[in-house]
Design a protein around this motif. Structure first.
Motif, PDB file in Angstrom:
ATOM      1  N   THR A   1       0.846  -1.191   0.000  1.00 38.79           N
ATOM      2  CA  THR A   1       0.000   0.000   0.000  1.00 38.79           C
ATOM      3  C   THR A   1       0.880   1.238   0.000  1.00 38.79           C
ATOM      4  O   THR A   1       1.748   1.383   0.863  1.00 38.79           O
ATOM      5  N   ARG A   2       0.643   2.138  -0.962  1.00 39.68           N
ATOM      6  CA  ARG A   2       1.447   3.363  -1.068  1.00 39.68           C
ATOM      7  C   ARG A   2       0.663   4.568  -0.555  1.00 39.68           C
ATOM      8  O   ARG A   2      -0.528   4.712  -0.827  1.00 39.68           O
ATOM      9  N   ARG A   3       1.370   5.449   0.130  1.00 35.13           N
ATOM     10  CA  ARG A   3       0.805   6.724   0.566  1.00 35.13           C
ATOM     11  C   ARG A   3       1.665   7.840   0.008  1.00 35.13           C
ATOM     12  O   ARG A   3       2.869   7.911   0.295  1.00 35.13           O
ATOM     13  N   ALA A   4       1.070   8.694  -0.799  1.00 36.44           N
ATOM     14  CA  ALA A   4       1.791   9.848  -1.334  1.00 36.44           C
ATOM     15  C   ALA A   4       1.919  10.909  -0.258  1.00 36.44           C
ATOM     16  O   ALA A   4       0.954  11.217   0.451  1.00 36.44           O
ATOM     17  N   LEU A   5       3.119  11.466  -0.136  1.00 36.74           N
ATOM     18  CA  LEU A   5       3.396  12.517   0.832  1.00 36.74           C
ATOM     19  C   LEU A   5       3.614  13.827   0.093  1.00 36.74           C
ATOM     20  O   LEU A   5       3.293  13.947  -1.084  1.00 36.74           O
ATOM     21  N   SER A   6       4.144  14.826   0.758  1.00 41.45           N
ATOM     22  CA  SER A   6       4.396  16.115   0.124  1.00 41.45           C
ATOM     23  C   SER A   6       5.742  16.112  -0.585  1.00 41.45           C
ATOM     24  O   SER A   6       6.617  15.280  -0.320  1.00 41.45           O
ATOM     25  N   ALA A   7       5.908  17.053  -1.515  1.00 42.99           N
ATOM     26  CA  ALA A   7       7.195  17.341  -2.168  1.00 42.99           C
ATOM     27  C   ALA A   7       7.770  16.149  -2.914  1.00 42.99           C
ATOM     28  O   ALA A   7       8.986  15.993  -3.011  1.00 42.99           O
ATOM     29  N   GLY A   8       6.904  15.291  -3.445  1.00 38.83           N
ATOM     30  CA  GLY A   8       7.378  14.171  -4.234  1.00 38.83           C
ATOM     31  C   GLY A   8       7.841  12.966  -3.438  1.00 38.83           C
ATOM     32  O   GLY A   8       8.446  12.050  -3.990  1.00 38.83           O
ATOM     33  N   ALA A   9       7.559  12.940  -2.157  1.00 38.33           N
ATOM     34  CA  ALA A   9       7.918  11.797  -1.314  1.00 38.33           C
ATOM     35  C   ALA A   9       6.752  10.810  -1.251  1.00 38.33           C
ATOM     36  O   ALA A   9       5.593  11.165  -1.480  1.00 38.33           O
ATOM     37  N   TRP A  10       7.072   9.569  -0.949  1.00 36.34           N
ATOM     38  CA  TRP A  10       6.025   8.559  -0.742  1.00 36.34           C
ATOM     39  C   TRP A  10       6.541   7.473   0.194  1.00 36.34           C
ATOM     40  O   TRP A  10       7.745   7.342   0.414  1.00 36.34           O
ATOM     41  N   VAL A  11       5.612   6.689   0.744  1.00 35.52           N
ATOM     42  CA  VAL A  11       5.973   5.577   1.612  1.00 35.52           C
ATOM     43  C   VAL A  11       5.078   4.388   1.275  1.00 35.52           C
ATOM     44  O   VAL A  11       3.869   4.529   1.106  1.00 35.52           O
ATOM     45  N   ASP A  12       5.690   3.231   1.096  1.00 33.73           N
ATOM     46  CA  ASP A  12       4.986   1.966   0.870  1.00 33.73           C
ATOM     47  C   ASP A  12       5.026   1.136   2.144  1.00 33.73           C
ATOM     48  O   ASP A  12       6.049   1.102   2.841  1.00 33.73           O
ATOM     49  N   VAL A  13       3.945   0.419   2.439  1.00 34.27           N
ATOM     50  CA  VAL A  13       3.885  -0.451   3.607  1.00 34.27           C
ATOM     51  C   VAL A  13       3.370  -1.819   3.177  1.00 34.27           C
ATOM     52  O   VAL A  13       2.402  -1.935   2.438  1.00 34.27           O
TER      53      VAL A  13
END
Length: 220
Positions: free
Chosen positions: A26-38
């Motif tokens: 599952t991916r979550r888009a963050l600010s400034a072009g960052a993201w985190v997958d879990v």
């Protein structure tokens, strides 16, 4: 080395093995072009791997200069450079499968593995980004596999960073992931430059945790 780990009731597998990545992340888009997958529970038999790593890895303590004085790093460490064999075959497999899964986005394989042992709630890592090397100026990825008791991994926008994708955390909130027992988190895009992460100290009774951080060449 002694460390008491209370085994997870959800991790009763005798076999140490990896589950699928495709369709399970599952991916979550963050600010400034960052993201985190879990990917929760990517590794089955994670408690058995924890026990193996605890006894077989050459853990060592380090000291670093902070605030104009030398302080002890509040966790134990071990680093495997790209030519060093990893301490368990499943970690070699994990690195290869992560490289294959993220090949189109990352454009290069994961090369190194850094291991951290958090012995209890007094061990921690302060707010930081992995910005030594190419990650200071380039987008990259850092994949973290956790075994042992869950600990909180916090993420927040780096102070002074401008830009938002609409994620509420871009306004100053903190994202929290409770990671342990085979969970995977991957921080990508600009995350190391525009966001920070930390494992805070806690006064709550918590068991030991080992994190395995896979990185590309030239990223620390």
């Amino acid at each position: 080395m002694s460390a008491a780990l209370q085994a997870s009731l959800l991790d009763l597998a005798d076999d140490i093995s990896l589950g699928p990545l495709g369709g399970a992340v599952t991916r979550r888009a963050l600010s400034a072009g960052a993201w985190v997958d879990v990917r929760p529970g990517w590794l089955a038999g994670a408690d058995a791997l924890f026990d193996f790593l605890l006894e077989s890895v050459p853990w060592h303590a380090e000291e670093r200069e902070m605030y104009q004085r030398i302080v002890a790093v509040p966790r134990l460490l071990s680093f495997y450079d790209e030519d060093a064999p990893l301490p368990h075959p499943v970690l070699e497999e994990a690195r290869e499968r992560l490289g294959a899964h993220y090949a189109d986005e990352l454009g290069e394989p994961f090369r190194t593995a850094g291991l951290c042992l958090y012995r209890d709630g007094r061990d921690s890592v302060a707010w930081h980004g992995d910005r030594i090397g190419r990650s200071r100026t380039e987008d990259t990825m850092v994949a973290i596999l956790s075994v042992g008791a869950p600990r909180q991994l916090l993420l927040r926008p780096r102070p002074g960073t401008v830009g938002s994708t609409g994620d509420s955390s871009a306004s100053g909130g903190v994202l929290r992931h409770n990671l342990g027992h085979g969970d995977l988190v991957v921080m990508g895009g600009s995350c190391q430059r525009t966001w920070e992460h930390a494992v805070p100290k806690t006064s709550k009774p918590v068991g030991p945790r080992i994190s395995i951080q896979f990185r590309p060449r030239g990223v620390r």
